[in-house]
Scaffold this motif. Structure first.
Motif, mmCIF file in Angstrom:
data_model
loop_
_atom_site.group_PDB
_atom_site.id
_atom_site.type_symbol
_atom_site.label_atom_id
_atom_site.label_comp_id
_atom_site.label_asym_id
_atom_site.label_seq_id
_atom_site.Cartn_x
_atom_site.Cartn_y
_atom_site.Cartn_z
ATOM 1 N N GLN A 147 0.680 -1.703 -0.096
ATOM 2 C CA GLN A 147 -0.010 0.216 -0.147
ATOM 3 C C GLN A 147 1.010 1.181 -0.081
ATOM 4 O OE1 GLN A 147 -3.479 0.273 -0.199
ATOM 5 N NE2 GLN A 147 -3.102 -2.354 -0.982
ATOM 6 N N LEU A 148 1.953 1.317 0.283
ATOM 7 C CA LEU A 148 2.672 2.704 0.348
ATOM 8 C C LEU A 148 3.326 2.978 -0.890
ATOM 9 C CD1 LEU A 148 4.698 4.602 2.506
ATOM 10 C CD2 LEU A 148 6.643 3.080 2.708
ATOM 11 N N THR A 149 3.930 1.311 -1.577
ATOM 12 C CA THR A 149 4.398 1.216 -1.978
ATOM 13 C C THR A 149 3.993 1.520 -3.629
ATOM 14 O OG1 THR A 149 4.709 -0.471 -2.861
ATOM 15 C CG2 THR A 149 6.710 0.778 -1.493
ATOM 16 N N GLY A 150 2.645 1.167 -3.572
ATOM 17 C CA GLY A 150 1.625 0.874 -5.086
ATOM 18 C C GLY A 150 1.009 2.449 -5.384
ATOM 19 N N SER A 151 0.884 2.252 -7.348
ATOM 20 C CA SER A 151 0.436 3.801 -7.912
ATOM 21 C C SER A 151 -0.411 3.803 -7.716
ATOM 22 C CB SER A 151 1.285 3.211 -8.594
ATOM 23 O OG SER A 151 0.233 4.552 -9.571
ATOM 24 N N ASN A 152 -1.143 5.161 -6.777
ATOM 25 C CA ASN A 152 -2.919 5.244 -7.444
ATOM 26 C C ASN A 152 -3.365 5.046 -8.824
ATOM 27 O OD1 ASN A 152 -1.837 7.437 -6.606
ATOM 28 N ND2 ASN A 152 -2.878 8.061 -4.426
ATOM 29 N N ASP A 153 -2.137 5.288 -9.557
ATOM 30 C CA ASP A 153 -2.268 5.283 -11.194
ATOM 31 C C ASP A 153 -3.660 4.503 -11.581
ATOM 32 O OD1 ASP A 153 -0.848 7.161 -11.383
ATOM 33 O OD2 ASP A 153 0.645 6.439 -11.937
ATOM 34 N N ALA A 154 -4.008 5.006 -12.754
ATOM 35 C CA ALA A 154 -5.195 4.465 -13.172
ATOM 36 C C ALA A 154 -4.942 2.603 -13.361
ATOM 37 C CB ALA A 154 -5.744 4.677 -14.829
ATOM 38 N N ALA A 155 -3.605 2.384 -13.857
ATOM 39 C CA ALA A 155 -2.675 0.967 -13.885
ATOM 40 C C ALA A 155 -2.792 0.253 -12.871
ATOM 41 C CB ALA A 155 -1.729 1.634 -15.039
ATOM 42 N N ARG A 238 3.154 0.116 -15.460
ATOM 43 C CA ARG A 238 3.136 -0.471 -14.614
ATOM 44 C C ARG A 238 4.286 0.130 -13.435
ATOM 45 N NH1 ARG A 238 0.012 -5.820 -14.631
ATOM 46 N NH2 ARG A 238 -0.887 -5.326 -13.094
ATOM 47 N N ARG A 239 4.015 0.356 -12.190
ATOM 48 C CA ARG A 239 4.874 0.020 -11.084
ATOM 49 C C ARG A 239 4.686 -0.998 -10.498
ATOM 50 N NH1 ARG A 239 7.608 3.900 -9.285
ATOM 51 N NH2 ARG A 239 8.380 2.621 -8.041
ATOM 52 N N VAL A 240 6.121 -2.144 -10.402
ATOM 53 C CA VAL A 240 5.882 -3.584 -9.625
ATOM 54 C C VAL A 240 6.624 -3.178 -8.369
ATOM 55 C CG1 VAL A 240 7.374 -5.340 -10.570
ATOM 56 C CG2 VAL A 240 6.332 -3.896 -11.986
ATOM 57 N N LEU A 241 6.249 -3.831 -7.533
ATOM 58 C CA LEU A 241 7.108 -4.158 -6.156
ATOM 59 C C LEU A 241 7.505 -5.840 -5.980
ATOM 60 C CD1 LEU A 241 7.277 -3.657 -4.020
ATOM 61 C CD2 LEU A 241 4.920 -4.629 -2.832
ATOM 62 N N LEU A 242 8.854 -6.065 -6.633
ATOM 63 C CA LEU A 242 9.640 -7.379 -6.805
ATOM 64 C C LEU A 242 9.999 -7.613 -5.201
ATOM 65 C CD1 LEU A 242 10.710 -9.876 -8.039
ATOM 66 C CD2 LEU A 242 12.856 -8.412 -8.519
ATOM 67 N N ILE A 243 9.522 -8.675 -4.327
ATOM 68 C CA ILE A 243 9.349 -9.300 -3.362
ATOM 69 C C ILE A 243 10.384 -10.937 -3.586
ATOM 70 C CG2 ILE A 243 8.686 -10.277 -1.416
ATOM 71 C CD1 ILE A 243 5.578 -9.097 -2.560
ATOM 72 N N VAL A 244 11.644 -10.556 -3.109
ATOM 73 C CA VAL A 244 12.354 -11.551 -2.560
ATOM 74 C C VAL A 244 12.731 -12.229 -2.093
ATOM 75 C CG1 VAL A 244 15.512 -11.734 -3.226
ATOM 76 C CG2 VAL A 244 14.087 -9.832 -4.001
ATOM 77 N N VAL A 245 12.593 -13.305 -1.705
ATOM 78 C CA VAL A 245 12.007 -14.293 -0.171
ATOM 79 C C VAL A 245 13.266 -14.587 0.614
ATOM 80 C CG1 VAL A 245 11.741 -15.881 -1.557
ATOM 81 C CG2 VAL A 245 11.245 -15.707 1.340
ATOM 82 N N ASP A 246 13.954 -14.021 2.001
ATOM 83 C CA ASP A 246 15.020 -14.468 1.939
ATOM 84 C C ASP A 246 15.303 -14.687 3.205
ATOM 85 O OD1 ASP A 246 18.161 -15.342 2.855
ATOM 86 O OD2 ASP A 246 19.020 -13.512 2.021
ATOM 87 N N VAL A 247 14.916 -15.604 3.950
ATOM 88 C CA VAL A 247 14.476 -17.489 3.098
ATOM 89 C C VAL A 247 13.370 -17.552 3.563
ATOM 90 C CG1 VAL A 247 16.821 -18.124 3.547
ATOM 91 C CG2 VAL A 247 15.352 -18.845 5.223
#
Ligand SMILES: Cc1ncc(COP(=O)(O)O)c(C=O)c1O
Length: 535
Positions: A147-155, A238-247
């Motif tokens: 929610q913090l990083t998500g865009s509020n654009d139409a896309a 579009r914006r992308v939130l990439l989640i890297v799992v470690d571990v």
């Protein structure tokens, strides 16, 4: 201290009384719920106790349980005696301070202290501009970060994460901005699955880290899938939130850090990276390196660290802090966060109510107690114990027909941190259960049978086998994780885990480490006996 009884119905009423009256004229101990009641308040439905077991759904009681052989830190741990005492002392200080301040001011002051100490213990206090947001769990942190990083654009924004079986079952819902439970820290009744009030549309793509047969998928395949998704999203603006799992829950790191670095170079303005280190099986140098590389990082105090379930903290690196500090939050987050959970002066916090979550505060206090003790152990000793533990467990799992260890590839963080570090050692040991079967060698236990063994391990059995003491041991392993199919059977893996508390115990005297390893091996003896006896 009162015994833990079915406290659930009384707790909200107590909390309501406090907030309705602000600051009571003369505070008594009874004006604040007991320590054990607070410890199981201020979170989602998973935190609640089942009346008949006097424990949460993971079998953890609210009071210390020193007889339990705790090997399930990938899921949850019972609070330690030292952790409980620290939480109890803090409750007393809260009561004292509330004689002259409002509850919410006391909460804000104490949480700020925890924020400072956590940053110090994580070796990032001196990193300029790093901010810390608290939340009730690792799943809450995924909701907050998206929610913090998500865009509020139409896309809509695209969040890309490992499959839920390797993170948390509710993580995809949280990322998508849905209520992921029937309750949250600040709301007793939520419509699970419904979108929360937000102007930020987020789609979620889940990537499988293991194949249908539970083997890790090749890194190149996982990376290629992620690159294709990011490419397509970027072309669409579009914006992308990439989640890297470690571990991950079964000890995997994905996608590869080389893939992440390449994507960040290609899409510096469209891509945010969140490191899901909710297992918190990383050393301070690794955490720091992620922040220096501009990634957010989510940790919990309730897995490797062995604080009570649930507690989360999100570290935000300087560049992202500068970009996001003026960003308001959607109003739907009022059910999940209070103002003090956010850094002062952030627009996100300004829109949130000044309410307290003493449950979260006490859980972090207990977790800090464990973390402080871990940090007092030299890295070389941590590495030494974890390596001996890993060698013994691997050998035991390999040579017993009742077990099939799942492959966990070596953790590869080159490019991020090339120094040797204890966090490269495997600390989660997932394994399938199987039974001898005439003609075909062996058959796999299905998910239901595995869950039964997981529960039976937690109960003292009265039996002469494998020996009376081993049968009577109460052992907690990590919750079974669904892991595809073997020989046509839907299977799940049990997980035996090393933890910070074990590291600390192991370094108490010269034979403590061997005793701990012997105890873990006996837990496996009991598991093998349960499998063979088919109880
Ligand atoms: C890698 C990972 N991420 C996220 C979570 C969710 O954390 P929590 O259980 O605190 O909500 C878990 C839980 O096991 C996890 O293992």
């Amino acid at each position: 201290m009162k015994a833990v009884t079915a406290r659930e119905p009384t707790l909200p009423a107590q909390l309501e009384r406090r907030s309705a009256s602000g600051r009571p004229p003369a505070l008594l101990s009874s004006d604040l719920p007991t320590t054990e009641a607070l410890l199981v308040s201020g979170g989602d439905a998973r935190i609640a106790f089942t009346a008949e077991r006097q424990a949460n759904r993971y079998g953890c009681r609210a009071l210390p349980d020193p007889q339990l052989v705790a090997l399930g830190s990938s899921t949850a741990s019972v609070i330690s005696e030292a952790g409980f005492a620290a939480a109890d002392r803090l409750r007393q200080r809260i009561l004292m301070a509330a004689q002259s301040e409002s509850w919410s001011d006391v909460y804000a002051t104490e949480l700020q202290r925890v924020r400072r100490e956590l940053s110090e213990l994580c070796g990032v206090a001196e990193l300029p501009g790093v901010e810390v947001v608290f939340a009730a769990s690792g799943t809450d942190l995924h909701l907050v970060a998206a929610q913090l990083t998500g865009s509020n654009d139409a896309a809509s924004t695209l969040a890309i994460s490992a499959d839920a079986s390797e993170t948390g079952s509710s993580v995809p819902a949280a990322l998508a901005g849905r209520h992921f439970s029937t309750r949250a820290a600040f709301c007793e009744r939520l419509n699970e699955g419904a979108l929360l009030r937000s102007d930020r549309g987020i789609d979620v793509a889940s990537i499988a880290l293991r194949s249908d047969d539970a083997r890790p998928r090749p890194t190149s395949l996982v990376d290629d899938e992620i690159v294709a998704l990011v490419d397509r999203a970027a072309v669409a603006g579009r914006r992308v939130l990439l989640i890297v799992v470690d571990v991950s829950k079964t000890g995997l790191l994905a996608p590869s850090l080389a893939c992440v670095a390449a994507l960040r170079r290609r899409f510096p303005d469209q891509l945010d990276v969140l490191i899901d280190a909710c297992q918190f099986r990383i050393a301070p140098a690794t955490l720091r390196a992620y922040l220096e590389h501009g990634c957010m990082i989510a940790i919990t105090g309730s897995k490797f660290v062995t604080g009570p379930a649930f507690s989360g903290a999100l570290f935000i690196p300087r560049a992202m802090s500068l970009r996001l500090r003026a960003r308001p939050l959607p109003s739907g987050l009022r059910d999940y966060c209070s103002r003090a959970d956010w850094p002062q002066a952030w627009a996100a916090g300004q829109g949130l109510p000044c309410v307290d979550n003493f449950g979260l505060l006490l859980r972090w206090e207990a977790a800090l107690q464990e973390l402080r003790a871990l940090r007092a152990v030299p890295d070389s000793q941590i590495a030494q114990f974890l390596e001996s533990f890993a060698a013994a467990i691997r050998e035991r799992l390999r040579r017993d027909d009742a077990f099939e260890p799942l492959e966990v590839p070596a953790l590869e963080r080159s490019g991020l941190l090339d120094l040797p570090s204890w966090d490269r050692t495997q600390t989660i040991f997932p394994f399938l259960l199987r039974r001898a079967a005439p003609g075909i060698g062996h058959s796999y236990l299905d998910r239901e049978q595995t869950t039964r063994i997981y529960r039976q391990l937690q109960e003292a059995q009265v039996a002469p086998e494998p020996d009376v003491q081993t049968a009577a041991m109460r052992c907690q392993l990590g919750q079974p994780v669904a892991c595809g199919r073997r020989a046509g059977v839907a299977v799940s893996a049990l997980r035996l885990c090393a933890s910070a508390r074990m590291v600390v115990e192991a370094t108490r005297d010269s034979s403590a480490g061997s005793r701990l390893i012997a105890r873990a091996l006996r837990a496996l003896d009991k598991a093998a006996w349960l499998v063979r006896s088919g109880l």
